[in-house]
Design a protein around this motif. Structure first.
Motif, PDB file in Angstrom:
ATOM      1  N   THR A  70      37.845  33.367  36.384  1.00 21.42           N
ATOM      2  CA  THR A  70      37.381  32.464  37.432  1.00 21.42           C
ATOM      3  C   THR A  70      36.847  31.167  36.848  1.00 21.42           C
ATOM      4  OG1 THR A  70      36.790  34.381  38.798  1.00 21.42           O
ATOM      5  CG2 THR A  70      35.875  32.264  39.443  1.00 21.42           C
ATOM      6  N   ASP A  71      36.097  31.254  35.746  1.00 19.07           N
ATOM      7  CA  ASP A  71      35.540  30.048  35.121  1.00 19.07           C
ATOM      8  C   ASP A  71      36.617  29.222  34.430  1.00 19.07           C
ATOM      9  OD1 ASP A  71      33.048  30.778  35.995  1.00 19.07           O
ATOM     10  OD2 ASP A  71      32.457  31.729  34.107  1.00 19.07           O
ATOM     11  N   THR A  72      37.616  29.898  33.854  1.00 20.94           N
ATOM     12  CA  THR A  72      38.644  29.193  33.087  1.00 20.94           C
ATOM     13  C   THR A  72      39.699  28.583  33.996  1.00 20.94           C
ATOM     14  OG1 THR A  72      38.313  30.770  31.274  1.00 20.94           O
ATOM     15  CG2 THR A  72      40.298  29.408  31.200  1.00 20.94           C
ATOM     16  N   TRP A  73      40.154  29.332  34.991  1.00 22.31           N
ATOM     17  CA  TRP A  73      41.189  28.835  35.906  1.00 22.31           C
ATOM     18  C   TRP A  73      40.636  28.746  37.328  1.00 22.31           C
ATOM     19  CZ3 TRP A  73      43.681  32.977  32.727  1.00 22.31           C
ATOM     20  CH2 TRP A  73      44.288  32.439  31.600  1.00 22.31           C
ATOM     21  N   SER A  74      40.951  29.702  38.171  1.00 23.97           N
ATOM     22  CA  SER A  74      40.426  29.726  39.538  1.00 23.97           C
ATOM     23  C   SER A  74      40.572  31.138  40.073  1.00 23.97           C
ATOM     24  CB  SER A  74      41.180  28.737  40.434  1.00 23.97           C
ATOM     25  OG  SER A  74      42.567  29.044  40.464  1.00 23.97           O
ATOM     26  N   TRP A  75      39.943  31.431  41.234  1.00 23.51           N
ATOM     27  CA  TRP A  75      39.905  32.812  41.714  1.00 23.51           C
ATOM     28  C   TRP A  75      41.274  33.431  41.977  1.00 23.51           C
ATOM     29  CZ3 TRP A  75      41.949  34.311  46.306  1.00 23.51           C
ATOM     30  CH2 TRP A  75      42.103  33.364  47.321  1.00 23.51           C
ATOM     31  N   PRO A  76      42.328  32.705  42.415  1.00 24.80           N
ATOM     32  CA  PRO A  76      43.621  33.393  42.608  1.00 24.80           C
ATOM     33  C   PRO A  76      44.162  34.065  41.352  1.00 24.80           C
ATOM     34  CG  PRO A  76      43.651  31.272  43.735  1.00 24.80           C
ATOM     35  CD  PRO A  76      42.408  31.301  42.900  1.00 24.80           C
ATOM     36  N   TRP A  77      43.730  33.587  40.181  1.00 25.17           N
ATOM     37  CA  TRP A  77      44.261  34.152  38.941  1.00 25.17           C
ATOM     38  C   TRP A  77      43.734  35.551  38.653  1.00 25.17           C
ATOM     39  CZ3 TRP A  77      48.303  32.605  36.173  1.00 25.17           C
ATOM     40  CH2 TRP A  77      48.810  31.327  36.445  1.00 25.17           C
ATOM     41  N   ILE A  78      42.656  35.977  39.326  1.00 27.06           N
ATOM     42  CA  ILE A  78      42.221  37.366  39.160  1.00 27.06           C
ATOM     43  C   ILE A  78      43.248  38.326  39.761  1.00 27.06           C
ATOM     44  CG2 ILE A  78      39.783  36.756  39.112  1.00 27.06           C
ATOM     45  CD1 ILE A  78      39.540  37.717  41.968  1.00 27.06           C
ATOM     46  N   PHE A  79      44.096  37.807  40.655  1.00 24.98           N
ATOM     47  CA  PHE A  79      45.204  38.594  41.214  1.00 24.98           C
ATOM     48  C   PHE A  79      46.502  38.348  40.455  1.00 24.98           C
ATOM     49  CE2 PHE A  79      42.338  37.847  44.909  1.00 24.98           C
ATOM     50  CZ  PHE A  79      41.975  39.160  45.122  1.00 24.98           C
ATOM     51  N   TYR A  80      46.746  37.097  40.037  1.00 23.02           N
ATOM     52  CA  TYR A  80      47.989  36.792  39.325  1.00 23.02           C
ATOM     53  C   TYR A  80      48.076  37.511  37.977  1.00 23.02           C
ATOM     54  CZ  TYR A  80      48.635  32.962  42.672  1.00 23.02           C
ATOM     55  OH  TYR A  80      48.806  32.211  43.819  1.00 23.02           O
TER      56      TYR A  80
ATOM     57  N   PRO B  73      33.882  42.826  35.634  1.00 25.82           N
ATOM     58  CA  PRO B  73      33.024  41.642  35.624  1.00 25.82           C
ATOM     59  C   PRO B  73      33.335  40.670  34.482  1.00 25.82           C
ATOM     60  CG  PRO B  73      31.729  43.634  35.959  1.00 25.82           C
ATOM     61  CD  PRO B  73      33.107  44.081  35.588  1.00 25.82           C
ATOM     62  N   THR B  74      33.641  41.206  33.293  1.00 28.38           N
ATOM     63  CA  THR B  74      33.929  40.345  32.144  1.00 28.38           C
ATOM     64  C   THR B  74      35.193  39.543  32.355  1.00 28.38           C
ATOM     65  OG1 THR B  74      32.973  42.089  30.756  1.00 28.38           O
ATOM     66  CG2 THR B  74      34.151  40.317  29.642  1.00 28.38           C
ATOM     67  N   VAL B  75      36.283  40.243  32.674  1.00 25.28           N
ATOM     68  CA  VAL B  75      37.575  39.583  32.868  1.00 25.28           C
ATOM     69  C   VAL B  75      37.528  38.659  34.081  1.00 25.28           C
ATOM     70  CG1 VAL B  75      40.018  39.969  33.351  1.00 25.28           C
ATOM     71  CG2 VAL B  75      38.824  41.469  31.764  1.00 25.28           C
ATOM     72  N   GLY B  76      36.935  39.138  35.179  1.00 25.94           N
ATOM     73  CA  GLY B  76      36.862  38.331  36.383  1.00 25.94           C
ATOM     74  C   GLY B  76      36.069  37.058  36.186  1.00 25.94           C
ATOM     75  N   GLY B  77      34.921  37.157  35.495  1.00 24.03           N
ATOM     76  CA  GLY B  77      34.107  35.972  35.240  1.00 24.03           C
ATOM     77  C   GLY B  77      34.828  34.967  34.367  1.00 24.03           C
ATOM     78  N   TRP B  78      35.494  35.458  33.320  1.00 25.45           N
ATOM     79  CA  TRP B  78      36.210  34.542  32.424  1.00 25.45           C
ATOM     80  C   TRP B  78      37.380  33.866  33.124  1.00 25.45           C
ATOM     81  CZ3 TRP B  78      41.231  34.658  30.281  1.00 25.45           C
ATOM     82  CH2 TRP B  78      41.448  33.714  29.282  1.00 25.45           C
TER      83      TRP B  78
ATOM     84  N   THR C 178      26.960  39.250  30.975  1.00 24.85           N
ATOM     85  CA  THR C 178      26.677  40.633  31.347  1.00 24.85           C
ATOM     86  C   THR C 178      27.843  41.543  30.991  1.00 24.85           C
ATOM     87  OG1 THR C 178      25.324  39.831  33.183  1.00 24.85           O
ATOM     88  CG2 THR C 178      25.981  42.145  33.242  1.00 24.85           C
ATOM     89  N   GLY C 179      29.045  41.083  31.286  1.00 27.43           N
ATOM     90  CA  GLY C 179      30.227  41.875  30.975  1.00 27.43           C
ATOM     91  C   GLY C 179      30.376  42.116  29.487  1.00 27.43           C
TER      92      GLY C 179
ATOM     93  N   ILE D 131      36.763  43.492  39.831  1.00 24.35           N
ATOM     94  CA  ILE D 131      37.028  42.141  39.331  1.00 24.35           C
ATOM     95  C   ILE D 131      36.775  41.073  40.392  1.00 24.35           C
ATOM     96  CG2 ILE D 131      39.478  42.042  39.951  1.00 24.35           C
ATOM     97  CD1 ILE D 131      40.003  40.734  37.237  1.00 24.35           C
ATOM     98  N   VAL D 132      36.922  41.454  41.670  1.00 22.32           N
ATOM     99  CA  VAL D 132      36.782  40.492  42.761  1.00 22.32           C
ATOM    100  C   VAL D 132      35.331  40.052  42.945  1.00 22.32           C
ATOM    101  CG1 VAL D 132      36.990  40.226  45.274  1.00 22.32           C
ATOM    102  CG2 VAL D 132      38.840  41.263  43.983  1.00 22.32           C
ATOM    103  N   ASN D 133      34.384  40.933  42.630  1.00 25.54           N
ATOM    104  CA  ASN D 133      32.981  40.670  42.950  1.00 25.54           C
ATOM    105  C   ASN D 133      32.446  39.388  42.337  1.00 25.54           C
ATOM    106  OD1 ASN D 133      33.040  43.082  44.358  1.00 25.54           O
ATOM    107  ND2 ASN D 133      32.179  44.274  42.691  1.00 25.54           N
ATOM    108  N   VAL D 134      32.864  39.081  41.105  1.00 30.92           N
ATOM    109  CA  VAL D 134      32.324  37.893  40.433  1.00 30.92           C
ATOM    110  C   VAL D 134      32.913  36.606  40.990  1.00 30.92           C
ATOM    111  CG1 VAL D 134      31.844  39.128  38.297  1.00 30.92           C
ATOM    112  CG2 VAL D 134      34.076  38.057  38.605  1.00 30.92           C
ATOM    113  N   ALA D 135      34.024  36.701  41.734  1.00 33.76           N
ATOM    114  CA  ALA D 135      34.669  35.506  42.282  1.00 33.76           C
ATOM    115  C   ALA D 135      34.267  35.225  43.727  1.00 33.76           C
ATOM    116  CB  ALA D 135      36.192  35.656  42.196  1.00 33.76           C
TER     117      ALA D 135
END
Length: 529
Positions: free
Chosen positions: A171-181, A164-169, A315-316, A41-45
């Motif tokens: 990151t685009d919707t909120w910001s990169w810290p939310w991939i961890f939150y 990739p799907t979840v991470g991209g969505w 892609t995701g 998930i981190v890769n897309v951010a």
């Protein structure tokens, strides 16, 4: 060791455990999805992190490397740790550490802080997969093990594909810290369910002595090996002193580790179970399965984004049906095995489907679209789904119950290392194949054939009509042709790599001759212990 977490399980009897087996399976699978999701998930951010933390591309890669290295160090010793602390306690603590570290990663204000907490997160996540699998092997009756592994396999397949799907969505919707939150509520739910439903192991033994030397050798050897695989392509492999140092360190430490574990009376990882040819053959097969699974997940997004122009979210979404197909295939495989269909037959069918899917990938072009991708990706998922669960059952079929935690740790480590080797090999071969294909195309163009002359003349007139001088127009025309050659060379390299992985799985099928022993059978309602 006494339990370090309060027991919330009202009844720990075999009947109560059996009644709650579906909830337990869902609980441990949720924990596995969290761990695997954070691998990709981190890769897309990465671009967002670079800007926020002021890091270079080479520096930011340590965010991913730190997690994976910590993960693979813990995997083979997860059985020892589960025995040391109690399986239920260790599973709960792993989820707790993973969740707290996820919160800390989201709050990191510097690269060093983020990398540190990713290491902690990896140490917590590393114990989840093998411990979850060992839990299912004890909670479910052997006769229903195929169903348990089907549920578990869904998490293994969905995790990397959803990243990739979840991470991209997110990151685009909120910001990169939310991939961890996003891990916080899911981690809290998983922790609560573990405390309420998951029982402790019935095969736990008191630890006589801790093999600290073996532990250090393992950590150094596996850690150095993973670092070599992660950074090898970037540093041009053995042209780099850093990669040579990783390689020498890994080889010496792992040789020392194997000698130590075979001689020590109470090894931290019992390598003696590899004397079982069925288990060893299964490990070999799962190494290549891991390489095929993770490499094709790695290659397709690179192809889709580099040559087709898709973004990470698109892609995701294209990959998602493949993961769903794998999840759909696993229960079917479980039902077929329950009806007496041999596991090796399902694996063979799955391997043939995977090869056919890779042939479909081999036919992709730079003009391919979503409809061209759908069927090959669907067949890829079905093939991997039919291989994964029967292979898991066959590999562990002859392992004694008290050795299951140790065996699942080794099994998942080998699959993870297979994925790392496959991705590293894919990145290297992609570059090598691209150079070879480009040389062939350039040689063909150098013959000054009619098609080449016509294409050059077309571009030349196009740039002259836009007002370019003849000399500049000629340079730009050659530049456009050069770009097209590079694009086609990369496309041909992708095509060959897809086919290579399909053939590699077929070449593993002879190992099934050493894996014909069916799983032990049990009466309905009889738990494994």
């Amino acid at each position: 060791m006494k339990p370090i977490l309060p027991s919330l399980l009202r009844s720990n009897t075999p009947d109560a455990i059996y009644q709650n087996r579906a909830i337990i399976a869902m609980t441990v699978t949720l924990a596995c999805v969290l761990e695997l999701l954070d691998t990709s998930i981190v890769n897309v951010a990465v671009p967002h992190m670079m800007g926020s933390l002021g890091a270079t591309l080479d520096e930011i890669t340590w965010v991913s490397i730190a997690y994976v290295v910590a993960n693979v160090i813990v995997l083979p010793i997860s059985g020892f740790l589960a025995n040391q602390f109690g399986r239920r306690n260790y599973l709960a603590l792993s989820i707790l550490v993973f969740t707290i570290a996820s919160w800390a990663c989201g709050n990191a204000s510097s690269l060093g802080e983020l990398v540190f907490w990713r290491i902690v997160q990896g140490l917590g996540g590393g114990g989840l997969i093998a411990t979850a699998q060992a839990t299912l092997y004890e909670v479910y009756p052997v006769k229903e093990m195929a169903s348990a592994m089907a549920i578990f396999g869904m998490g293994i397949m969905f995790g990397p594909s959803l990243g990739p799907t979840v991470g991209g969505w997110i990151t685009d919707t909120w910001s990169w810290p939310w991939i961890f939150y996003i891990n916080l509520p899911l981690g809290a739910i998983a922790l609560l369910l573990v405390l309420v439903y998951v029982p402790d192991s019935a095969h736990r033994k008191d630890i006589v002595t801790v093999d600290y030397i073996g532990l250090i050798l393992l950590a150094v050897g596996i850690g150095a090996l993973q670092l070599m695989l992660e950074r090898g392509e970037r540093l041009e492999w053995f042209e780099s002193a850093e990669i040579i140092a990783y390689t020498v360190t890994s080889v010496l430490a792992l040789i020392g580790f194997v000698i130590r574990e075979l001689e020590f009376a109470h090894p931290i990882v019992n390598l003696r179970i590899m004397k079982d040819l069925q288990f060893s053959a299964g490990l070999t097969f799962t190494f290549f399965l891991g390489a095929a699974l993770f490499s094709t997940i790695f290659l397709f997004p690179v192809y889709a984004q580099s040559l087709i122009g898709f973004d990470a979210f698109q892609t995701g979404m294209i990959i998602l049906p493949s993961a769903m197909a794998a999840a759909f295939a696993m229960p079917i495989a479980a039902q077929l095995m329950a009806r007496g269909v041999p596991a090796y037959m399902l694996i063979t069918i799955g391997a043939c489907l995977f090869l056919y899917a890779m042939w479909g990938h081999h036919l992709f072009t730079t003009e391919s679209g979503m409809m061209d991708f759908f069927m090959p990706l669907l067949l890829r998922g079905l093939g991997l789904g039919l291989i994964f669960m029967p292979l898991n059952n066959l590999t562990l079929a002859r392992i004694k119950p008290h050795e299951i935690p140790n065996a699942t740790g080794l099994y998942n480590l080998v699959r993870q290392l297979g994925g790392s080797v496959g991705i590293a090999l894919s990145a290297t071969l992609l570059s090598k194949f691209e150079d070879i294909k480009r040389s062939g195309l350039v040689e063909h163009l150098a013959n000054d054939n009619a098609a080449m002359a016509q294409r050059l003349d077309l571009f030349l007139h196009m740039f002259i009509q836009k007002g370019e001088a003849a000399t500049m127009a000629t340079q730009k025309a050659y530049a456009v042709i050069n770009l097209q050659v590079n694009k086609q060379a990369m496309m041909l390299a992708f095509s060959d790599l897809y086919l290579l992985f399909g053939i590699a799985i077929i070449f593993m099928l002879p190992l099934l001759f050493w894996m014909r022993t069916p799983p032990r059978m049990a009466q309905p309602g009889e738990v494994a212990h």
